[in-house]
Design a protein around this motif. Structure first.
Motif, PDB file in Angstrom:
ATOM      1  N   PHE A  10       0.825  -0.995   0.121  1.00 51.31           N
ATOM      2  CA  PHE A  10      -0.095  -0.087   0.116  1.00 51.31           C
ATOM      3  C   PHE A  10       0.739   1.211  -0.027  1.00 51.31           C
ATOM      4  O   PHE A  10       1.108   1.893   1.042  1.00 51.31           O
ATOM      5  N   GLN A  11       1.428   1.382  -1.042  1.00 52.35           N
ATOM      6  CA  GLN A  11       2.499   2.761  -1.170  1.00 52.35           C
ATOM      7  C   GLN A  11       1.762   3.584  -2.578  1.00 52.35           C
ATOM      8  O   GLN A  11       1.900   2.835  -3.667  1.00 52.35           O
ATOM      9  N   ALA A  12       1.866   4.817  -2.474  1.00 51.41           N
ATOM     10  CA  ALA A  12       1.363   5.663  -3.394  1.00 51.41           C
ATOM     11  C   ALA A  12       2.406   5.834  -4.780  1.00 51.41           C
ATOM     12  O   ALA A  12       3.562   5.734  -4.126  1.00 51.41           O
ATOM     13  N   PHE A  13       2.000   5.905  -5.730  1.00 50.08           N
ATOM     14  CA  PHE A  13       2.799   5.995  -6.923  1.00 50.08           C
ATOM     15  C   PHE A  13       3.419   7.564  -6.916  1.00 50.08           C
ATOM     16  O   PHE A  13       2.861   8.588  -6.527  1.00 50.08           O
ATOM     17  N   GLU A  14       4.570   7.596  -7.278  1.00 49.09           N
ATOM     18  CA  GLU A  14       5.191   8.983  -7.652  1.00 49.09           C
ATOM     19  C   GLU A  14       5.388   8.853  -9.334  1.00 49.09           C
ATOM     20  O   GLU A  14       5.940   7.836  -9.857  1.00 49.09           O
ATOM     21  N   ARG A  15       5.167  10.053  -9.967  1.00 49.12           N
ATOM     22  CA  ARG A  15       5.413  10.110 -11.250  1.00 49.12           C
ATOM     23  C   ARG A  15       5.998  11.492 -11.544  1.00 49.12           C
ATOM     24  O   ARG A  15       5.954  12.856 -10.743  1.00 49.12           O
ATOM     25  N   LEU A  16       6.870  11.783 -12.606  1.00 47.27           N
ATOM     26  CA  LEU A  16       7.608  12.850 -13.203  1.00 47.27           C
ATOM     27  C   LEU A  16       6.580  13.970 -13.293  1.00 47.27           C
ATOM     28  O   LEU A  16       5.432  13.928 -14.008  1.00 47.27           O
ATOM     29  N   GLN A  17       6.997  15.180 -12.702  1.00 48.23           N
ATOM     30  CA  GLN A  17       6.059  16.221 -13.057  1.00 48.23           C
ATOM     31  C   GLN A  17       6.461  16.963 -14.065  1.00 48.23           C
ATOM     32  O   GLN A  17       7.573  17.645 -14.074  1.00 48.23           O
ATOM     33  N   ILE A  18       5.725  17.130 -15.119  1.00 49.74           N
ATOM     34  CA  ILE A  18       6.310  17.605 -16.465  1.00 49.74           C
ATOM     35  C   ILE A  18       6.058  19.284 -16.649  1.00 49.74           C
ATOM     36  O   ILE A  18       5.052  19.554 -16.119  1.00 49.74           O
ATOM     37  N   ALA A  19       6.973  20.156 -17.138  1.00 48.29           N
ATOM     38  CA  ALA A  19       6.660  21.428 -17.005  1.00 48.29           C
ATOM     39  C   ALA A  19       7.753  21.874 -18.394  1.00 48.29           C
ATOM     40  O   ALA A  19       8.616  21.603 -18.581  1.00 48.29           O
ATOM     41  N   ASP A  20       7.172  23.353 -18.824  1.00 48.14           N
ATOM     42  CA  ASP A  20       8.119  23.811 -20.078  1.00 48.14           C
ATOM     43  C   ASP A  20       9.701  24.148 -19.322  1.00 48.14           C
ATOM     44  O   ASP A  20       9.591  24.692 -18.002  1.00 48.14           O
ATOM     45  N   GLU A 453       5.610  17.187   3.569  1.00 50.33           N
ATOM     46  CA  GLU A 453       5.403  17.894   2.167  1.00 50.33           C
ATOM     47  C   GLU A 453       5.544  16.726   1.024  1.00 50.33           C
ATOM     48  O   GLU A 453       5.376  17.183  -0.107  1.00 50.33           O
ATOM     49  N   HIS A 454       5.875  15.563   1.525  1.00 51.75           N
ATOM     50  CA  HIS A 454       5.997  14.530   0.425  1.00 51.75           C
ATOM     51  C   HIS A 454       4.709  13.758   0.256  1.00 51.75           C
ATOM     52  O   HIS A 454       4.260  13.316  -0.829  1.00 51.75           O
ATOM     53  N   THR A 455       3.880  13.329   1.519  1.00 52.33           N
ATOM     54  CA  THR A 455       2.689  12.730   1.424  1.00 52.33           C
ATOM     55  C   THR A 455       1.642  13.466   2.064  1.00 52.33           C
ATOM     56  O   THR A 455       1.437  13.942   3.279  1.00 52.33           O
ATOM     57  N   GLN A 456       0.736  13.932   1.186  1.00 48.64           N
ATOM     58  CA  GLN A 456      -0.469  14.692   1.866  1.00 48.64           C
ATOM     59  C   GLN A 456      -1.839  13.717   1.725  1.00 48.64           C
ATOM     60  O   GLN A 456      -2.094  13.134   0.571  1.00 48.64           O
ATOM     61  N   THR A 457      -2.644  13.914   2.699  1.00 51.08           N
ATOM     62  CA  THR A 457      -3.983  13.303   2.711  1.00 51.08           C
ATOM     63  C   THR A 457      -4.820  14.187   2.516  1.00 51.08           C
ATOM     64  O   THR A 457      -5.006  14.984   3.359  1.00 51.08           O
ATOM     65  N   LEU A 458      -5.748  14.014   1.459  1.00 52.56           N
ATOM     66  CA  LEU A 458      -6.564  14.937   0.902  1.00 52.56           C
ATOM     67  C   LEU A 458      -7.879  14.468   1.738  1.00 52.56           C
ATOM     68  O   LEU A 458      -8.619  13.467   1.049  1.00 52.56           O
ATOM     69  N   ILE A 459      -8.604  15.198   2.683  1.00 54.82           N
ATOM     70  CA  ILE A 459      -9.960  14.481   3.258  1.00 54.82           C
ATOM     71  C   ILE A 459     -10.871  15.615   3.203  1.00 54.82           C
ATOM     72  O   ILE A 459     -10.499  16.725   3.724  1.00 54.82           O
TER      73      ILE A 459
END
Length: 466
Positions: A10-20, A453-459
């Motif tokens: 049970f571990q959230a995925f992290e992906r590359l955040q793309i920006a110009d 700052e790395h893992t945020q729970t949105l409730i």
């Protein structure tokens, strides 16, 4: 023995955040590709069990001519091309036949079981030549005496001490020593919703051993008759002395003869009460003979046959009425015996701190009648009707249905009897598994993480209206 394959972490995925303006480095490019590989593997892990997809047969072959003379013996095998998927969801592709020599030596005057397995090899973990633009995913074929979870079994061989000459089995269902055994290869298949685990309270009597055997046969039938679930065929054996301190949390159902239950001391009763609170199910079984129902049921059956064979002549009306009165009296007597059994269960439940509400009858909407098989009338045992009652986590079964869950010693049980009994047994297993699961899902877990700052729970909190 059924094999449980763990779910992915049970571990959230992290992906590359793309920006110009993002500078694409080799590490970032790898990170982007790893994300998609992880998602693909997660899909396989979540929905499927690992195993062989196709091919990967194993055959005995002569020693290749290009090997040293000392290795030209009868230990050579060939693995055929095929596909498998391992526990982590990695694809294993064998594109051409591969020769392999079994090297294990059993100890003198003993035997040894070796497993031929294939596993995935990540090319990133290997030393690669510089300047190559692509790498090929690899596999490894190896023999082991204790395979790991990441191995996919291709075959096993029961080696005998002395000179080993591998052979193709004469009977593939009953291979002998030094013969290839492919019976335990795990095919890729959909992951079941759950694995049902059963324990049995036993004193080690012959009858207890027979019950353990038929329970195991019932659990084997689950995968065929109701593939949504899988049965753990190894039955947990619990003696009354062991029960007082036993951990029953992994078992969905505990098979318990009533005569054992009535003799339990309070520490064992307390353990059973805690088991019920955690969602477990007690299947309390009463034989007809134990409560003197066998003779009553036999007499009723004989009277019913006589009544059915009576003609419609007027002069037989009095005899018909007499038979109906006798049958009604026997029904009342049977009901009284069963009511006394229910009273005894209620007394023990009070010692557990468990309240039995109502008479325990199963209405039209009760899960034991509906899921997964429909039962308007319960199965017959040697021509006598089974009686079932339920109070939450306690099921009372009057009539030993377990004797019909498997093959009897004389092989006289009709197929229809076994199939009907197994379907009712699967209803019992499904009820126990589902109750256990629903209860466990409502158990709170301690909070072990904090927002950062790395893992945020949105409730989304619903405001309270005052």
């Amino acid at each position: 023995m059924s094999r449980f394959f763990p779910f992915p972490p049970f571990q959230a995925f992290e992906r590359l955040q793309i920006a110009d303006g993002l500078l694409m480095t080799a590490q970032r490019w790898k990170s982007a590709h790893d994300y998609h590989r992880q998602r693909q593997n997660f899909h396989h892990q979540s929905l499927h069990q690992p195993g062989v997809v196709c091919g990967l047969g194993v055959s005995v072959i002569p020693a290749p001519m290009d090997v040293a003379a000392q290795y030209r013996d009868g230990r050579w095998l060939q693995v055929q091309p095929g596909i498998a998927i391992d526990l982590l969801g990695n694809p294993i592709i064998v594109s051409q036949p591969e020769a392999f020599r079994i090297q294990s030596e059993p100890p003198p005057c003993q035997s040894l079981v070796v497993y031929l397995v294939v596993s995935y090899v990540d090319p990133d973990q290997l030393r690669q030549s510089a300047g190559r633009e692509s790498v090929q995913e690899r596999f490894r074929i190896v023999e082991k005496t204790n395979p790991s979870e990441l191995d996919v079994e291709l075959c096993r061989i029961h080696l005998q001490s002395g000179e080993v000459r591998l052979q193709t089995p004469i009977d593939v269902f009953f291979p002998g020593v030094n013969e290839l055994d492919l019976r335990y290869r795990q095919p890729v298949c959909s992951r079941p919703l759950g694995i049902v685990q059963v324990a049995q309270v036993t004193l080690g009597t012959q009858q207890d051993n027979q019950i353990a055997s038929t329970l195991s046969q019932l659990l084997q039938a689950v995968a065929v008759l109701y593939p949504t679930l899988q049965g753990e065929t190894e039955i947990g054996q619990m003696t009354p002395q062991f029960l007082a301190n036993a951990d029953l949390s992994n078992y969905d159902l505990l098979y318990l003869p009533r005569q054992y239950l009535l003799s339990f001391e309070q520490p064992v009763i307390d353990t059973l009460g805690q088991y019920l609170e955690r969602g477990g199910v007690l299947l309390i079984v009463v034989d007809f003979e134990e409560v003197n129902l066998d003779e009553l049921l036999t007499v009723k059956q004989e009277l019913q046959v006589a009544l059915d064979n009576l003609g419609d002549e007027a002069e037989l009306m009095v005899m018909r009425q007499d038979l109906e009165v006798e049958i009604s009296a026997i029904d009342a007597n049977i009901a009284q015996h069963i009511q006394e059994v229910c009273y005894s269960i209620n007394a023990v439940a009070e010692r557990m701190g468990y309240s039995l509400e109502g008479v325990g009858s199963l209405n039209h909407q009760h899960p034991l009648r509906l899921h997964p098989f429909l039962f308007a009338q319960f199965p017959l045992i040697n021509g006598q009707p089974l009686h079932l009652f339920n109070w939450g986590g306690i099921i009372l079964m009057v009539g030993n249905l377990a004797q019909c869950w498997g093959l009897d010693e004389a092989l006289t049980l009709p197929r229809e009897t076994i199939r009907t009994a197994q379907e009712m047994g699967i209803n019992l297993l499904h009820f126990a598994w589902h109750r256990h699961q629903l209860t466990q899902l409502q158990q709170a877990s301690p909070f072990t993480t904090t927002a950062s700052e790395h893992t945020q729970t949105l409730i989304e909190q619903v405001p309270v209206v005052e």
